[in-house]
Design an enzyme around this catalytic site. Structure first.
Site, PDB file in Angstrom:
ATOM      1  N   SER A 144       3.233   0.974   4.361  1.00 37.86           N
ATOM      2  CA  SER A 144       2.364  -0.097   4.871  1.00 37.86           C
ATOM      3  C   SER A 144       2.404  -0.086   6.382  1.00 37.86           C
ATOM      4  CB  SER A 144       2.881  -1.459   4.377  1.00 37.86           C
ATOM      5  OG  SER A 144       2.165  -2.513   4.970  1.00 37.86           O
ATOM      6  N   TYR A 157       9.042  -8.502   2.981  1.00 40.81           N
ATOM      7  CA  TYR A 157       8.074  -7.451   2.624  1.00 40.81           C
ATOM      8  C   TYR A 157       8.146  -6.316   3.649  1.00 40.81           C
ATOM      9  CZ  TYR A 157       3.690  -4.999   1.737  1.00 40.81           C
ATOM     10  OH  TYR A 157       2.755  -4.022   1.474  1.00 40.81           O
TER      11      TYR A 157
HETATM   12  P1  NDP Z   1      -2.239  -4.132  -6.302  1.00 40.35           P
HETATM   13  O1  NDP Z   1      -1.570  -5.439  -6.543  1.00 40.35           O
HETATM   14  O2  NDP Z   1      -3.686  -4.026  -6.612  1.00 40.35           O
HETATM   15  O3  NDP Z   1      -1.463  -2.969  -7.067  1.00 40.35           O
HETATM   16  C1  NDP Z   1      -0.065  -2.967  -7.210  1.00 40.35           C
HETATM   17  C2  NDP Z   1       0.299  -2.059  -8.362  1.00 40.35           C
HETATM   18  O4  NDP Z   1       1.713  -2.039  -8.487  1.00 40.35           O
HETATM   19  C3  NDP Z   1      -0.276  -2.525  -9.686  1.00 40.35           C
HETATM   20  O5  NDP Z   1      -0.851  -1.442 -10.345  1.00 40.35           O
HETATM   21  C4  NDP Z   1       0.943  -3.038 -10.437  1.00 40.35           C
HETATM   22  O6  NDP Z   1       0.791  -2.758 -11.827  1.00 40.35           O
HETATM   23  C5  NDP Z   1       2.041  -2.162  -9.860  1.00 40.35           C
HETATM   24  N1  NDP Z   1       3.351  -2.735 -10.047  1.00 40.35           N
HETATM   25  C6  NDP Z   1       3.856  -3.894  -9.573  1.00 40.35           C
HETATM   26  N2  NDP Z   1       5.108  -4.087 -10.040  1.00 40.35           N
HETATM   27  C7  NDP Z   1       5.393  -3.022 -10.825  1.00 40.35           C
HETATM   28  C8  NDP Z   1       6.520  -2.636 -11.595  1.00 40.35           C
HETATM   29  N3  NDP Z   1       7.623  -3.399 -11.658  1.00 40.35           N
HETATM   30  N4  NDP Z   1       6.468  -1.485 -12.285  1.00 40.35           N
HETATM   31  C9  NDP Z   1       5.356  -0.702 -12.246  1.00 40.35           C
HETATM   32  N5  NDP Z   1       4.268  -1.003 -11.537  1.00 40.35           N
HETATM   33  C10 NDP Z   1       4.289  -2.160 -10.835  1.00 40.35           C
HETATM   34  O7  NDP Z   1      -1.960  -3.804  -4.778  1.00 40.35           O
HETATM   35  P2  NDP Z   1      -2.241  -2.490  -3.872  1.00 40.35           P
HETATM   36  O8  NDP Z   1      -3.058  -1.516  -4.589  1.00 40.35           O
HETATM   37  O9  NDP Z   1      -2.687  -2.997  -2.572  1.00 40.35           O
HETATM   38  O10 NDP Z   1      -0.740  -1.971  -3.690  1.00 40.35           O
HETATM   39  C11 NDP Z   1      -0.374  -0.614  -3.799  1.00 40.35           C
HETATM   40  C12 NDP Z   1       0.633  -0.298  -2.708  1.00 40.35           C
HETATM   41  O11 NDP Z   1      -0.019  -0.368  -1.447  1.00 40.35           O
HETATM   42  C13 NDP Z   1       1.813  -1.265  -2.623  1.00 40.35           C
HETATM   43  O12 NDP Z   1       3.006  -0.543  -2.429  1.00 40.35           O
HETATM   44  C14 NDP Z   1       1.495  -2.102  -1.401  1.00 40.35           C
HETATM   45  O13 NDP Z   1       2.644  -2.625  -0.789  1.00 40.35           O
HETATM   46  C15 NDP Z   1       0.798  -1.066  -0.536  1.00 40.35           C
HETATM   47  N6  NDP Z   1      -0.032  -1.624   0.539  1.00 40.35           N
HETATM   48  C16 NDP Z   1      -1.173  -2.320   0.253  1.00 40.35           C
HETATM   49  C17 NDP Z   1      -1.911  -2.883   1.275  1.00 40.35           C
HETATM   50  C18 NDP Z   1      -3.127  -3.699   1.024  1.00 40.35           C
HETATM   51  O14 NDP Z   1      -3.634  -4.355   1.938  1.00 40.35           O
HETATM   52  N7  NDP Z   1      -3.687  -3.699  -0.183  1.00 40.35           N
HETATM   53  C19 NDP Z   1      -1.526  -2.720   2.672  1.00 40.35           C
HETATM   54  C20 NDP Z   1      -0.331  -1.940   2.852  1.00 40.35           C
HETATM   55  C21 NDP Z   1       0.378  -1.420   1.826  1.00 40.35           C
HETATM   56  P3  NDP Z   1       1.289  -3.657 -13.048  1.00 40.35           P
HETATM   57  O15 NDP Z   1       1.257  -5.090 -12.604  1.00 40.35           O
HETATM   58  O16 NDP Z   1       0.295  -3.343 -14.127  1.00 40.35           O
HETATM   59  O17 NDP Z   1       2.653  -3.148 -13.370  1.00 40.35           O
END
Ligand code: NDP
Length: 246
Positions: A144, A157
């Protein structure tokens, strides 16, 4: 300049049920890679994998909770026996329940540590032995902009993302040249990430902050670029943020 001629890679993507992971699965699947979509919400994964397959790609859905080391190990071992190899592991799963420290949402701090740090380490622990045995592989960490700067309400975070950055850089330094290591650091991107915020003040602040979000495809494209380079080219980090993000 061209990337490598496309060879189909076996790519595991954690957190593929929404946002950046989903866009990456669809993007890489559309490019002819064999994609393994992993997360907890399997109904979503099955639906997304079904669409990739209907468009002529190869995708499978696998239930995994990245906080469970055994789950992640079973995922990777299963992929290697089913596909015969693992080329790329995208450590993308993450949560962002922002809050001020004095709100004392300690359970949420621990969840961020479990998913964003331990989850990443579980992915490395599962895939690294296979990469060493194969003498090849590529780790992609979705960190991030919070791995580079701290914001109020983001102490834990951002700490988890600084840790993700440090772990990934350490992995790069320790790896021989057959293993490539990339950190992708997104700015504000459309996804469900802010849904994990329970603190009302942080929720309100995010509504304004996230108004300039760019599509998740912009991150999927960066991941595609990194894995598409020739084997001797290691893209170490890409920061992708909205043009309007300061
Ligand atoms: P989303 O919330 O859309 O996606 C997050 C994903 O993580 C989901 O598919 C969720 O799936 C999965 N997840 C959460 N907990 C678990 C777990 N315990 N086991 C397996 N899977 C898990 O957010 P983003 O797509 O934005 O996030 C993806 C990455 O990008 C993250 O690491 C986030 O920190 C990073 N990021 C995002 C930014 C943004 O602005 N969107 C900016 C900077 C970084 P499920 O709940 O089905 O398990």
């Amino acid at each position: 300049m061209q990337a490598e001629p496309m060879t189909s890679k076996v790519v595991v993507i954690t957190g593929a049920s929404s946002g950046i992971g989903q866009a990456t699965a669809i993007g890489l699947g559309g490019e002819g890679h064999q994609v393994v979509l992993a997360a907890r919400r399997t109904d979503r994964l099955v639906d997304i994998a079904g669409k990739i397959n209907a468009d002529g790609g190869t995708a499978v859905a696998r239930a995994v909770d990245v906080t469970d080391r055994g789950d992640v190990a079973a995922l990777v071992d299963g992929v290697v026996s089913e596909f015969g190899k693992l080329d790329v592991f995208v450590n993308n799963a993450g949560i962002m329940p922002l809050s001020r420290l004095d709100a004392l949402l300690v359970d949420e701090w621990n969840q961020m540590i479990d998913v964003n740090i331990r989850g990443l380490l579980h992915g490395i622990a599962a895939a690294l032995p296979h990469f060493k045995r194969q003498a090849g592989g590529h780790f992609v960490t979705v960190a991030s902009i919070g791995a580079h700067e701290v914001v109020a309400t983001g102490a834990v975070y951002c700490a988890s993302k600084y840790a993700a950055w440090a772990i990934t850089e350490g992995l790069r330094l320790e790896s021989d040249p057959s293993i490539r290591v990339t950190t992708i650091s997104p700015g504000v991107v459309e996804s469900e990430l802010a849904d994990s915020i329970s603190d009302p003040t942080a929720q309100e602040a995010m509504r304004t902050y996230r108004a300039i979000s760019i599509p998740a495809d912009s991150i999927a494209n960066a991941i595609s670029y990194a894995i598409g380079q020739p084997p001797d080219v290691d893209v170490n980090e890409i920061i992708v943020r909205p043009a309007g993000q300061r």
